[in-house]
Design a protein around this motif. Structure first.
Motif, short mmCIF file in Angstrom:
data_model
loop_
_atom_site.label_atom_id
_atom_site.label_comp_id
_atom_site.label_asym_id
_atom_site.label_seq_id
_atom_site.Cartn_x
_atom_site.Cartn_y
_atom_site.Cartn_z
N PRO A 1 25.21 48.68 21.24
CA PRO A 1 24.88 47.37 21.82
C PRO A 1 25.53 46.18 21.11
O PRO A 1 24.87 45.38 20.47
N HIS A 2 26.85 46.06 21.23
CA HIS A 2 27.60 44.92 20.69
C HIS A 2 27.27 44.67 19.21
O HIS A 2 26.78 43.59 18.84
N LEU A 3 27.56 45.69 18.43
CA LEU A 3 27.18 45.66 17.01
C LEU A 3 28.34 45.46 16.06
O LEU A 3 28.13 45.21 14.87
N ARG B 1 33.51 31.04 13.28
CA ARG B 1 33.91 32.18 14.11
C ARG B 1 35.43 32.33 14.06
O ARG B 1 36.14 31.37 13.80
N GLY B 2 35.85 33.54 14.42
CA GLY B 2 37.29 33.73 14.62
C GLY B 2 37.69 33.08 15.93
O GLY B 2 38.72 32.42 16.04
N GLY B 3 36.85 33.28 16.95
CA GLY B 3 37.09 32.63 18.23
C GLY B 3 36.48 31.24 18.23
O GLY B 3 35.78 30.88 17.29
N ALA C 1 36.24 45.18 21.38
CA ALA C 1 36.71 43.78 21.46
C ALA C 1 35.88 42.99 22.47
O ALA C 1 34.86 42.38 22.12
N ARG C 2 36.30 43.02 23.72
CA ARG C 2 35.58 42.30 24.76
C ARG C 2 35.63 43.11 26.04
O ARG C 2 36.67 43.68 26.40
N ALA C 3 34.51 43.10 26.78
CA ALA C 3 34.42 43.87 28.02
C ALA C 3 35.44 43.38 29.04
O ALA C 3 36.02 44.17 29.79
O1 DEZ Z 1 29.58 39.62 18.32
C1 DEZ Z 1 30.74 39.36 18.45
O2 DEZ Z 1 31.46 39.83 19.32
C2 DEZ Z 1 31.33 38.46 17.49
O3 DEZ Z 1 30.73 38.50 16.26
C3 DEZ Z 1 31.26 37.06 17.98
O4 DEZ Z 1 31.67 36.94 19.29
C4 DEZ Z 1 32.14 36.20 17.16
O5 DEZ Z 1 33.35 36.78 17.03
P1 DEZ Z 1 34.49 35.93 16.48
O6 DEZ Z 1 34.68 34.81 17.42
O7 DEZ Z 1 34.11 35.47 15.11
O8 DEZ Z 1 35.67 36.84 16.46
#
Ligand code: DEZ
Ligand code: NAD
Length: 343
Positions: A305-307, A99-101, A257-259
């Motif tokens: 939906p988080h795609l 993962r990136g995160g 990105a993130r909610a």
């Molecule tokens: O679905 C997602 O948001 C990402 O694919 C998942 O969280 C992993 O994201 P990453 O940590 O690789 O940026």
């Protein structure tokens, strides 16, 4: 040396097996086990929403931990590598995160135990950046609304906001967070002849066609605000009521990105009261989003939906990328991708 990978719903075991198979020639014993999960919703609810290091709120099944005990190298995508897992794996030297995160790994504890952790920055940045551009066009050109109407037999050309449907050319796009995804979004948008402005307090050099501005100036000037920061204590709720009040009434907000970066109630109010023109959202405070969520009832939002990160290239190539990054570790050569080094 023993490598144990943990396959999941999005990166099945066989791809980890293939990605790391060339380690066998280096004398590594490669084994991959499955993290049993009911479905993608279960995965999302326990993992993608949990942004605390170690995700201790999820108890990794003992039966799975028992299969990991001999690992010197542990490879995971979303399965939490908690303190309990780390303690069980007494020979563990390296953790590789596909993962990136790496929010699902207890990195501070790994560091304390002298374990080196690798991750895979930007593994799905292309996927997310492409999707973001799609979301910008989808919302401002009413693509999803038109599609939904036609599917229900309605030929609707007179959208309430048709008079204000913009071209992208000559508009200003504000990018918050110019990391792996943000920079690729900028690169893709160049072809639309937009003006690019950016806010990122931690990136020293922005791409040369992205003008650095303050957070407030970005919100005031942008016709499109797209956010690409990671969720941290500092960025939580960055887009709050004050931030939305600074945006132009004709501007759009995009979040792939993130909610947690957004105060969702404030965003809902801004959209409902038409204080901003529209929004395109791939991530939500409560995932999966249900049909009775207030956001679903709005006529100026495009929701998915988080795609954004999910392409075959992004997920299935991650093991190959990570195996390359970690290769040096086999000979003691720790590369820049490792986020935590042995003391
Ligand atoms: O679905 C997602 O948001 C990402 O694919 C998942 O969280 C992993 O994201 P990453 O940590 O690789 O940026
Ligand atoms: N929707 C999806 O399917 C999906 C898939 C993958 C990634 N993501 C998300 O996309 C986002 C971007 O991922 P990335 O790989 O580009 O991350 P990244 O770490 O490469 O980039 C994040 C950027 O945000 C910047 N930043 C940190 N604090 C900031 C602040 N206060 N204000 C503005 N910028 C700040 C950092 O300096 C960095 O440049 C993350 O939230 C990630 O979780 C979503």
């Amino acid at each position: 040396m023993k490598l144990i990978g943990i396959g999941d719903l999005l990166i099945p075991s066989r791809y980890i097996e293939e990605g790391f198979s060339r380690y066998r020639a280096k004398g590594v014993d490669v084994e991959v086990v499955d993290w049993p999960l009911k479905d993608y919703e279960e995965l999302q609810s326990i993992n993608l929403q949990v942004e605390t290091q170690g995700s201790e709120v999820y108890a990794v099944p003992d039966a799975l931990i028992a299969k990991l005990r001999d690992a010197e190298i542990l490879i995971t995508q979303f399965c939490p590598i908690t303190k309990k897992v780390i303690d069980a794996c007494t020979k563990l030297r390296f953790i590789g995160v596909l993962r990136g995160g790496y929010e699902n790994v207890n990195v501070p504890y790994a560091m304390q135990k002298g374990i080196t952790v690798y991750h895979t920055p930007g593994r799905n940045a292309t996927a997310v950046a492409d999707f973001t551009v799609g979301m910008i066009l989808g919302e401002c050109r009413n693509i999803a609304r038109a599609h939904a109407n036609l599917k229900e037999g309605r030929w609707v050309r007179d959208y309430a906001n048709a008079a204000s449907v913009p071209d992208l050319e000559d508009k200003t796009v504000g990018i918050i967070g110019l990391g792996q995804v943000g920079q690729k979004v900028a690169k893709r948008l160049r072809g639309f002849d937009v003006r690019l402005i950016g806010y990122d307090p931690y990136v020293d050099v922005l791409p040369n066609d992205v003008t650095r501005v303050s957070f407030d100036d970005l919100l005031v000037q942008a016709d499109f605000v797209t956010i690409h920061g990671r969720l941290t204590e500092e960025t939580k709720g960055l887009m709050n009521a004050r931030a939305f009040s600074l945006m132009k009434p004709t501007a759009y907000f995009i979040n792939t990105a993130r909610a947690g970066l957004v105060d969702e109630a404030a965003l809902y109010a801004a959209l409902k009261e038409k204080r901003i023109q529209g929004a395109a959202l791939d991530v939500f405070e409560h995932e999966p989003l249900t049909g009775d969520d207030p956001l679903v009832g709005l006529d100026n939002v495009t929701i998915t939906p988080h795609l954004a990160g999910g392409t075959v290239d992004a997920f299935l190539h991650s093991p190959v990328l990570l195996s390359r990054e970690m290769e040096g570790s086999l000979s003691g050569d720790l590369t820049s991708r490792c986020i935590v080094r042995q003391k």
